[in-house]
Design a protein around this motif. Sequence first.
Motif: not given
Lengths: 218, 218
Positions: A170, A173-174, A177, B169-174, B177-178
């Motif tokens: 996570s 990825g965060g 992103s 953006a970080s949260l959505v990417g995290g 990714s998870l």
Amino acid sequence: MSEEDQRPPERARRLPRAVRERQILDAAVQVFSRHGYHAASMDEISDVAGVSKPMIYTYLGSKEDLFGACIRREATRLLEAIQAGVQPDLPPDMQLWHGLRSFYRFVAEYRESWTVLHRQALTVGGAFAAEITDMRARAIQLVAALVVSAGTRKGVGEQAEFSGEGLAASLVGGAESLADWALDHPDISDGVLASWLMNLVWLGFNDLIEGAVWKPSE
Amino acid sequence: MSEEDQRPPERARRLPRAVRERQILDAAVQVFSRHGYHAASMDEISDVAGVSKPMIYTYLGSKEDLFGACIRREATRLLEAIQAGVQPDLPPDMQLWHGLRSFYRFVAEYRESWTVLHRQALTVGGAFAAEITDMRARAIQLVAALVVSAGTRKGVGEQAEFSGEGLAASLVGGAESLADWALDHPDISDGVLASWLMNLVWLGFNDLIEGAVWKPSE
């Protein structure tokens, strides 16, 4: 007879080749980041590098080989930059902070490298996507080890072992992103990006909306 | 004379077409998720759907059109699933929790949809990648609005306005990714995935390594 033959042989000839290879790779990263793999032309790479097309083929192979060499060089650079930032004797929050600082500094400094690694390599797919997946897996392992070691020190090692890799996935990825978002928001500095992500994953929204702020202890 | 002509005209003929289109799209998502866009064949889609190739072309167009229709249907499904979960009258942590629950439930239930949306669409690039980027932007806006509203309620609206979109953006990417990580770890349930991410972004590592746990207030 090429112009190479007029130069002194052996050691003196090695430097120009290394320099030329660097010029070619620099030009290739620039052209690939601008047009993507498929639309990029060897003619433009040759123009930007100031190196003839036959010499590019001799030194670094086909367009596919060249793209692979770009991915490998930039991925290695990125991982080395992050690892250089992480100092294992610091407390976990400062390790994470330095890792994030190094990451966003790299992305700001080598914007084209990041574009090729993150945006272009995946769209080409195949072996390149696999290399990127590998690089991500290494980054996730690095962060997971940090989570597990921080958890173990605090006596919650078992939970950290269970959830560490997922949390690390996570976080990676965060971070990616946000770096991607930042490509379209160049007014936000790399220090601000790193501190946003640090505050998010270290303090969490619950503390942030109460007005808490994480700051490096330097 | 096709068999269509033996059926009652008008309204009664509409249902079979809708049903067939659904069959075709279901089959296409399955085949695209397995092989990727380029390697997927219309023959296989036709076999899996039990619908002839000419009928696929008549109903949904070329392979490219069909892929686009898959992306649009699955992206809409996903966003609708998440939006259905978010209830604006709940406190922000419970809104976020329900959004994450819906997301990971969708990914677990429609594993192939997620693969096509997240892994395949980007590798095809072009218009498809642009649609995915659009969908991500909408998801980021949704989360950013949540962050800003939570911050404003607590009197830190100005910081939330400044950092909200980056944090989102970080949260959505995290979260993505998870979900991607989870494709390779099918033993981890969607509830566990949602709670990992919730604990990470709501409490943060600092609280987690102290043994704190976020739990829904139901």
